[in-house]
Structure formats: C-alpha cells, structure tokens
Design a protein around this motif. Structure first.
Motif, short mmCIF file in Angstrom:
data_model
loop_
_atom_site.label_atom_id
_atom_site.label_comp_id
_atom_site.label_asym_id
_atom_site.label_seq_id
_atom_site.Cartn_x
_atom_site.Cartn_y
_atom_site.Cartn_z
N UNK A 36 -21.56 -40.13 -75.22
CA UNK A 36 -20.54 -39.74 -76.22
C UNK A 36 -20.82 -38.37 -76.82
N UNK A 37 -22.03 -38.16 -77.32
CA UNK A 37 -22.38 -36.87 -77.93
C UNK A 37 -23.08 -35.94 -76.94
N UNK A 38 -23.66 -36.51 -75.92
CA UNK A 38 -24.42 -35.71 -74.96
C UNK A 38 -23.51 -34.80 -74.13
N UNK A 39 -22.26 -35.19 -73.93
CA UNK A 39 -21.38 -34.40 -73.06
C UNK A 39 -21.21 -32.98 -73.56
N UNK A 40 -20.96 -32.81 -74.86
CA UNK A 40 -20.76 -31.47 -75.41
C UNK A 40 -22.05 -30.65 -75.34
N UNK A 41 -23.18 -31.30 -75.55
CA UNK A 41 -24.46 -30.60 -75.47
C UNK A 41 -24.77 -30.18 -74.04
N UNK A 42 -24.46 -31.06 -73.10
CA UNK A 42 -24.66 -30.71 -71.68
C UNK A 42 -23.74 -29.57 -71.27
N UNK A 43 -22.53 -29.56 -71.81
CA UNK A 43 -21.60 -28.48 -71.49
C UNK A 43 -22.12 -27.15 -72.03
N UNK A 44 -22.74 -27.19 -73.21
CA UNK A 44 -23.36 -25.97 -73.75
C UNK A 44 -24.47 -25.47 -72.84
N UNK A 45 -25.30 -26.38 -72.34
CA UNK A 45 -26.40 -25.98 -71.45
C UNK A 45 -25.84 -25.34 -70.19
N UNK A 46 -24.79 -25.94 -69.63
CA UNK A 46 -24.18 -25.42 -68.40
C UNK A 46 -23.56 -24.05 -68.65
N UNK A 47 -22.86 -23.90 -69.77
CA UNK A 47 -22.23 -22.62 -70.10
C UNK A 47 -23.28 -21.54 -70.32
N UNK A 48 -24.40 -21.92 -70.93
CA UNK A 48 -25.48 -20.95 -71.16
C UNK A 48 -26.04 -20.44 -69.84
N UNK A 49 -26.23 -21.36 -68.90
CA UNK A 49 -26.77 -20.96 -67.60
C UNK A 49 -25.81 -20.02 -66.88
N UNK A 50 -24.52 -20.24 -67.07
CA UNK A 50 -23.52 -19.42 -66.39
C UNK A 50 -23.57 -17.96 -66.83
N UNK A 51 -24.09 -17.70 -68.03
CA UNK A 51 -24.19 -16.31 -68.51
C UNK A 51 -25.63 -15.82 -68.49
N UNK A 52 -26.49 -16.50 -67.71
CA UNK A 52 -27.84 -16.02 -67.50
C UNK A 52 -28.87 -16.47 -68.50
N UNK A 53 -28.53 -17.43 -69.36
CA UNK A 53 -29.49 -17.95 -70.31
C UNK A 53 -30.16 -19.21 -69.77
N UNK A 247 -18.73 -31.76 -81.50
CA UNK A 247 -18.59 -30.97 -80.28
C UNK A 247 -18.21 -29.52 -80.53
N UNK A 248 -17.53 -29.27 -81.65
CA UNK A 248 -17.16 -27.89 -81.97
C UNK A 248 -18.40 -27.06 -82.27
N UNK A 249 -19.38 -27.67 -82.94
CA UNK A 249 -20.62 -26.95 -83.25
C UNK A 249 -21.36 -26.58 -81.97
N UNK A 250 -21.36 -27.50 -80.99
CA UNK A 250 -21.99 -27.20 -79.71
C UNK A 250 -21.24 -26.09 -78.99
N UNK A 251 -19.91 -26.12 -79.06
CA UNK A 251 -19.12 -25.07 -78.43
C UNK A 251 -19.35 -23.72 -79.07
N UNK A 252 -19.50 -23.68 -80.39
CA UNK A 252 -19.76 -22.42 -81.08
C UNK A 252 -21.09 -21.81 -80.66
N UNK A 253 -22.07 -22.65 -80.39
CA UNK A 253 -23.37 -22.14 -79.94
C UNK A 253 -23.21 -21.31 -78.67
N UNK A 254 -22.34 -21.77 -77.78
CA UNK A 254 -22.08 -21.03 -76.56
C UNK A 254 -21.43 -19.68 -76.81
#
Length: 386
Positions: A36-53, A247-254
C-alpha cells in the motif's frame, strides 16, 4: 495536522541516498506485508535511478512477514529466539515484496554490529554495496536478526540506516515515517503542536520534542529518528524525515523537494571524512610510493594503484589506516588500505589487472581508494575541507 499544510522545501542536489522504510509502513492490517505505501516509495527509487541517482534501501518488515506465515500452523513466543526465528522466516517475503515493485534486480544485505565495527568486515560490506550499485542492483539492507543478540544488536533500523549512509558515502539519509515531520510536541496528544521544517542542530530542546531519554512516549518513534539524524550529521550527511504514507511526499522527493523536516549536516560529508582520516590513529605500517604516485595523489582525486607502490614496511591489516610516504620517507597521504601488508608487498609495482592472478582474489583495483585517502594538504592544513 494534515501533511498538505507543511510547505515543501528544496533539497540540495544528491547523487546517492539511503532510504529507510519501517515495518509500520509495510505491515498489513490483517498481518503480513502490504504494498500500500511501498508502491510510491518504490516509484521514487525507480525515478531516481532513471536520472542517474543511486538509492540503498534499509527495510524492516521481516518479523511481521514471518509472524504472518507462522500464525496459521504453529505457536510463537515473544523472546529473542522467537524474534530471530520469525526474522529468518520473513526475510524472503520481505525481499519478494520489494522485488515485485522494482524493475531492477534486488539483493539482500544483512548486517550486524560486528560487521560494522570490524574494519575489514566494514570494508567488505562497503565493497559489496558499491558493487551492487555499480551493477544497477537495488540493495535492500536489514539487520541480521537471526544471529544478533541483545548486547550486539544495532537496536533499530533508523540507526542502522544512518550507519549505512556513512558506509556507502551517501549524500542524503531519507527516513520514511508514519508521521510527516518533527513536531514541537506529540500532535496526537497536543492540538497546538506545530511542525518543525528545519533543524540546524540537535540541541537538548530539539531532543526533548521526542520525549525524555528512555521515554516510550514519542512522536511516532521520533527518538530513534533523531539519534539517526545525529549520527548522519556527524558523518556530514543531512537527514530528511517525511511521511511514507503520503504518496505526494514521495513524489516530491523525486522533484528535489521535501515535505517534512530537514536535519542539516554538522559539516560537509568530505569534511567529516577527511577529519577522521587526519586524526584517527594509524597502524605501524607505511606504503612507499614513486614520484608518479605522489603527483597523482597530490590532487586529492586519484586512488593509489599497485603500480605506484615501491615497497611496503611495518605491519598492517586490510582496513587499517596507514601512512603513505614518498621514496625519501616524506609524508604524502594517509588512508585505509584495501590489502594487508603481505598482500600489498606482493602487489607493489604490479598492474591492477594482475591482482587476481597474484593473490587468487581481488578486493579491488586500488591499494587505497580515493574516498579513503587524505592527502598531505588535508592532513597539515585542512585546505580540502573549506
């Protein structure tokens, strides 16, 4: 207070972060684990990797997963041995949860206090994590509850995450919590509690916001989060606390924005590292290097390779801090040796590609990695710290 009332703030650019996710964000209401909550956090990790982080994940949840699996057919206790058994049972489903949310391979890394206080094992753990990141694998770190005992346990994954952040030379520690910020008081008990968006120093007054020492009453387990922020700050790493349920907070981190509390670092990460290398006691050993190595190391951006080593003297082990000197015995630098004295002696003057054939194994191409090295300028003047 709703998390939407907390203004976002810009984070400094970062290249590598450690993200801690607690079991309260992964445990399902009916037992076991939920995405439930892990999905947004995992999406942040994936998005970070996409920009070289790069992101290293420190995840709890194994005990909760083990308890859910065992509940149906066997009783379980609450003592340490029972917790260790539940952790062993739950590690696989916890890793499976993160793998289900990650397009990249996921690797499990279990650590204990002994792994992190022993310099050789510390270096081994760091080398493994670095290699996993280089291979584009998501490392999922947890305390090795199956072998840890009370007096050796790291205690909680907040503090483990801070230690891992220093271990991998992270630029940022992220703590996903069930509360959206540090508050002036417990917002569940005090309606006048206000969020603190930035903490420049962890003063006694700030620590008091999480309850007194040893208190079991805090703002969502805030005491250990402040302890972790203090550890990270001492290593030159800022800490960002945010709601893992938003999930918005996780998205903002990205997007480089934090909706939560930022704990500033006491000094820059490089300053903290160089300070330790300058002042930590060195082993009774020296690595003598040639003129080419002296020039390469002087800039502070090169590692010491085997080819630049003339000879090795004294005694030291893998992971020890050693002095690096030129042919005349003048100090050039000091750093953590990837190899013991006997190994370094065999590698002196050789090419890095020969390491494995000479030793039968390799801890890396460098005798001393540039991240573990302070040059003479750092040691005598501190110029690289400003």
């Amino acid at each position: 207070m709703s998390p939407t009332t907390i203004a976002s703030q810009a984070l400094s650019p970062w290249r590598r972060a450690v993200l801690k996710v607690g079991s309260n964000l992964l445990a399902a209401d009916g037992g076991g684990l939920t995405t439930r909550y892990a999905e947004a956090l995992a999406a942040f990790i994936t998005a970070s990797r996409a920009v070289g982080r790069q992101v290293v994940l420190v995840s709890s949840g194994a005990v909760a997963a083990g308890r859910a699996q065992l509940r149906a057919h066997a009783p379980f206790g609450s003592d340490l041995a029972a917790r260790q058994a539940l952790a062993a049972l739950g590690q696989a489903p916890m890793i499976a949860l993160w793998q289900s949310l990650s397009p990249r391979p996921v690797a499990q890394v279990l650590l204990t206090h002994d792994d992190l206080r022993n310099r050789r094992r510390y270096l081994n753990a760091r080398a493994t994590l670095r290699e996993l990141l280089a291979l584009d694998v998501l490392p999922v770190v947890n305390e090795n509850d199956t072998v840890a005992v009370d007096e050796l346990k790291l205690g909680d994954n907040d503090n483990l995450a801070a230690i891992v952040a220093a271990l991998v030379d992270a630029d940022l520690l992220l703590i996903a919590s069930d509360i959206d910020a540090l508050y002036s008081a417990d917002p569940r008990l005090d309606a006048s509690a206000t969020p603190i968006t930035r903490v420049d120093a962890l003063t006694p007054e700030v620590l008091a916001m999480a309850g007194g020492s040893g208190s079991t009453v805090g703002t969502g387990g805030m005491r250990t989060k402040l302890e972790a922020a203090a550890k990270a700050s001492a290593a030159g790493i800022p800490t960002a606390l945010f709601s893992g349920r938003d999930p918005t907070a996780a998205g903002l981190l990205g997007e480089g924005q934090l909706r939560g509390t930022l704990f500033a670092a006491g000094r820059s990460r490089m300053q903290a590292r160089k300070y330790w290398l300058r002042h930590a006691p060195a082993a009774p050993g020296r690595i003598h290097v040639d003129a080419g190595a002296v020039r390469a190391l002087a800039g502070g951006r090169a590692s010491l390779l085997p080819g630049g080593v003339l000879e090795v003297s004294g005694e030291f082990h893998r992971g020890d801090l050693v002095e690096i000197v030129d042919g005349a015995g003048r100090h050039v630098a000091r750093g953590l040796s990837q190899y013991g004295v006997a190994e370094a002696r065999r590698l002196a003057g050789k090419h890095s590609r020969e390491i494995e054939s000479l030793l039968g194994y390799s801890y890396g191409a460098e005798i001393v990695h540039r991240d573990d090295l302070a040059t003479v300028a750092d040691i005598e003047t501190g110029e690289s710290d400003t």
